[in-house]
Design a protein around this motif. Structure first.
Motif, PDB file in Angstrom:
ATOM      1  N   ILE A   1      13.410   8.388 -13.231  1.00 61.79           N
ATOM      2  CA  ILE A   1      14.571   7.832 -13.940  1.00 61.79           C
ATOM      3  C   ILE A   1      14.302   7.803 -15.435  1.00 61.79           C
ATOM      4  O   ILE A   1      15.160   8.187 -16.243  1.00 61.79           O
ATOM      5  CB  ILE A   1      14.909   6.419 -13.401  1.00 61.79           C
ATOM      6  CG1 ILE A   1      15.482   6.521 -11.996  1.00 61.79           C
ATOM      7  CG2 ILE A   1      15.871   5.696 -14.331  1.00 61.79           C
ATOM      8  CD1 ILE A   1      15.621   5.187 -11.286  1.00 61.79           C
ATOM      9  N   TYR A   2      13.108   7.365 -15.810  1.00 65.61           N
ATOM     10  CA  TYR A   2      12.775   7.288 -17.230  1.00 65.61           C
ATOM     11  C   TYR A   2      12.796   8.670 -17.878  1.00 65.61           C
ATOM     12  O   TYR A   2      13.402   8.857 -18.933  1.00 65.61           O
ATOM     13  CB  TYR A   2      11.405   6.645 -17.444  1.00 65.61           C
ATOM     14  CG  TYR A   2      11.036   6.648 -18.896  1.00 65.61           C
ATOM     15  CD1 TYR A   2      11.587   5.726 -19.775  1.00 65.61           C
ATOM     16  CD2 TYR A   2      10.182   7.609 -19.415  1.00 65.61           C
ATOM     17  CE1 TYR A   2      11.290   5.753 -21.116  1.00 65.61           C
ATOM     18  CE2 TYR A   2       9.880   7.642 -20.760  1.00 65.61           C
ATOM     19  CZ  TYR A   2      10.431   6.712 -21.599  1.00 65.61           C
ATOM     20  OH  TYR A   2      10.150   6.750 -22.937  1.00 65.61           O
TER      21      TYR A   2
ATOM     22  N   GLY B   1       0.792  -1.225   0.000  1.00 69.56           N
ATOM     23  CA  GLY B   1       0.000   0.000   0.000  1.00 69.56           C
ATOM     24  C   GLY B   1       0.821   1.270   0.000  1.00 69.56           C
ATOM     25  O   GLY B   1       0.362   2.318  -0.430  1.00 69.56           O
ATOM     26  N   VAL B   2       2.056   1.184   0.495  1.00 70.59           N
ATOM     27  CA  VAL B   2       2.878   2.386   0.616  1.00 70.59           C
ATOM     28  C   VAL B   2       4.097   2.338  -0.304  1.00 70.59           C
ATOM     29  O   VAL B   2       4.414   3.319  -0.980  1.00 70.59           O
ATOM     30  CB  VAL B   2       3.318   2.591   2.089  1.00 70.59           C
ATOM     31  CG1 VAL B   2       4.254   3.767   2.212  1.00 70.59           C
ATOM     32  CG2 VAL B   2       2.109   2.767   2.977  1.00 70.59           C
ATOM     33  N   LEU B   3       4.786   1.215  -0.360  1.00 74.32           N
ATOM     34  CA  LEU B   3       6.033   1.107  -1.123  1.00 74.32           C
ATOM     35  C   LEU B   3       5.812   1.239  -2.629  1.00 74.32           C
ATOM     36  O   LEU B   3       6.705   1.696  -3.343  1.00 74.32           O
ATOM     37  CB  LEU B   3       6.728  -0.227  -0.812  1.00 74.32           C
ATOM     38  CG  LEU B   3       8.079  -0.431  -1.485  1.00 74.32           C
ATOM     39  CD1 LEU B   3       9.103   0.519  -0.867  1.00 74.32           C
ATOM     40  CD2 LEU B   3       8.531  -1.853  -1.366  1.00 74.32           C
ATOM     41  N   VAL B   4       4.644   0.873  -3.114  1.00 70.32           N
ATOM     42  CA  VAL B   4       4.380   0.905  -4.548  1.00 70.32           C
ATOM     43  C   VAL B   4       4.544   2.317  -5.108  1.00 70.32           C
ATOM     44  O   VAL B   4       5.175   2.510  -6.150  1.00 70.32           O
ATOM     45  CB  VAL B   4       2.957   0.373  -4.832  1.00 70.32           C
ATOM     46  CG1 VAL B   4       2.577   0.590  -6.284  1.00 70.32           C
ATOM     47  CG2 VAL B   4       2.872  -1.085  -4.466  1.00 70.32           C
ATOM     48  N   TYR B   5       4.031   3.298  -4.434  1.00 69.47           N
ATOM     49  CA  TYR B   5       4.029   4.657  -4.969  1.00 69.47           C
ATOM     50  C   TYR B   5       5.424   5.269  -5.094  1.00 69.47           C
ATOM     51  O   TYR B   5       5.746   5.836  -6.144  1.00 69.47           O
ATOM     52  CB  TYR B   5       3.088   5.543  -4.147  1.00 69.47           C
ATOM     53  CG  TYR B   5       1.676   5.029  -4.220  1.00 69.47           C
ATOM     54  CD1 TYR B   5       0.929   5.178  -5.382  1.00 69.47           C
ATOM     55  CD2 TYR B   5       1.114   4.347  -3.153  1.00 69.47           C
ATOM     56  CE1 TYR B   5      -0.361   4.687  -5.468  1.00 69.47           C
ATOM     57  CE2 TYR B   5      -0.176   3.851  -3.230  1.00 69.47           C
ATOM     58  CZ  TYR B   5      -0.910   4.022  -4.386  1.00 69.47           C
ATOM     59  OH  TYR B   5      -2.185   3.524  -4.472  1.00 69.47           O
ATOM     60  N   PRO B   6       6.283   5.173  -4.086  1.00 64.17           N
ATOM     61  CA  PRO B   6       7.636   5.700  -4.284  1.00 64.17           C
ATOM     62  C   PRO B   6       8.408   4.958  -5.378  1.00 64.17           C
ATOM     63  O   PRO B   6       9.162   5.577  -6.130  1.00 64.17           O
ATOM     64  CB  PRO B   6       8.318   5.522  -2.931  1.00 64.17           C
ATOM     65  CG  PRO B   6       7.220   5.398  -1.952  1.00 64.17           C
ATOM     66  CD  PRO B   6       6.060   4.814  -2.684  1.00 64.17           C
ATOM     67  N   VAL B   7       8.198   3.653  -5.494  1.00 64.57           N
ATOM     68  CA  VAL B   7       8.902   2.891  -6.536  1.00 64.57           C
ATOM     69  C   VAL B   7       8.456   3.359  -7.918  1.00 64.57           C
ATOM     70  O   VAL B   7       9.292   3.583  -8.811  1.00 64.57           O
ATOM     71  CB  VAL B   7       8.672   1.371  -6.356  1.00 64.57           C
ATOM     72  CG1 VAL B   7       9.156   0.598  -7.574  1.00 64.57           C
ATOM     73  CG2 VAL B   7       9.366   0.877  -5.103  1.00 64.57           C
ATOM     74  N   VAL B   8       7.164   3.525  -8.113  1.00 66.14           N
ATOM     75  CA  VAL B   8       6.654   3.982  -9.411  1.00 66.14           C
ATOM     76  C   VAL B   8       7.131   5.405  -9.690  1.00 66.14           C
ATOM     77  O   VAL B   8       7.532   5.731 -10.811  1.00 66.14           O
ATOM     78  CB  VAL B   8       5.117   3.882  -9.453  1.00 66.14           C
ATOM     79  CG1 VAL B   8       4.555   4.570 -10.688  1.00 66.14           C
ATOM     80  CG2 VAL B   8       4.684   2.429  -9.418  1.00 66.14           C
ATOM     81  N   TYR B   9       7.132   6.259  -8.683  1.00 60.74           N
ATOM     82  CA  TYR B   9       7.588   7.634  -8.856  1.00 60.74           C
ATOM     83  C   TYR B   9       9.069   7.673  -9.237  1.00 60.74           C
ATOM     84  O   TYR B   9       9.461   8.398 -10.163  1.00 60.74           O
ATOM     85  CB  TYR B   9       7.348   8.445  -7.578  1.00 60.74           C
ATOM     86  CG  TYR B   9       7.861   9.854  -7.675  1.00 60.74           C
ATOM     87  CD1 TYR B   9       7.160  10.823  -8.371  1.00 60.74           C
ATOM     88  CD2 TYR B   9       9.073  10.220  -7.086  1.00 60.74           C
ATOM     89  CE1 TYR B   9       7.626  12.114  -8.482  1.00 60.74           C
ATOM     90  CE2 TYR B   9       9.556  11.511  -7.189  1.00 60.74           C
ATOM     91  CZ  TYR B   9       8.829  12.451  -7.884  1.00 60.74           C
ATOM     92  OH  TYR B   9       9.316  13.727  -7.994  1.00 60.74           O
TER      93      TYR B   9
END
Length: 127
Positions: free
Chosen positions: A108-109, A95-103
Motif C-alpha cells: 500500500i505504501y 507467528g503467521v498473521l504478522v507477515y501478510p499484514v506487513v507485506y
C-alpha cells in the motif's frame, strides 16, 4: 602597374527577427526546484509532507492491526488457549498473521508513494 587590391568589404548579417520580441523562458517547477527558489522549496515541502502523511497513515494502520491482537487476547480470555491445528491461537496469529499484514502495508505504501510522486512530477512539469 595595377592598383593594390582592397580587401572585400565587410557585410553584417542579421536575422530578420532581431526586432521581434524575445520569448520569455518559462519558469517550470523543475527549474524552480533546481535553482532552490522559494517556490521550489514550497513544492518540495509539499511533496515531503504528502509522503510523511502517507507513511504515518500506513504505520498507524499496521500498528492498530497488530497492536489489537494483544488487546484481543486480554479482552477475550478464551483466545489465549484456543488451539487451531494443535497450535495455540496467539502463536498462530503472531507467528503467521504478522507477515501478510506487513507485506500488505508495504505494498500500500509503495503504490501510493509512487502515485504521489507521479502526480508531483506531472504538476511540476506543467508549471
Amino acid at each position: 602597374m595595377s592598383a593594390p587590391e582592397q580587401p572585400p568589404r565587410r557585410v553584417r548579417v542579421t536575422s530578420p527577427r532581431t526586432s521581434a520580441a524575445r520569448r520569455m523562458t518559462a519558469h517550470t517547477g523543475t527549474r524552480e526546484i533546481d535553482e532552490q527558489t522559494r517556490v521550489g522549496e514550497v513544492y518540495m515541502s509539499s511533496l515531503i509532507q504528502s509522503q510523511l502523511r502517507l507513511a504515518l497513515a500506513v504505520i498507524a494502520g499496521a500498528a492498530v492491526t497488530l497492536g489489537g491482537l494483544p488487546l484481543l487476547f486480554l479482552l477475550v480470555p478464551a483466545t489465549r488457549t484456543l488451539p487451531i491445528f494443535g497450535i495455540p491461537l496467539p502463536w498462530l496469529l503472531l507467528g503467521v498473521l504478522v507477515y501478510p499484514v506487513v507485506y500488505i502495508a508495504a505494498r500500500i505504501y509503495v503504490r501510493n508513494a509512487e502515485r504521489i510522486e507521479g502526480e508531483f512530477t506531472e504538476f511540476v512539469g506543467r508549471k
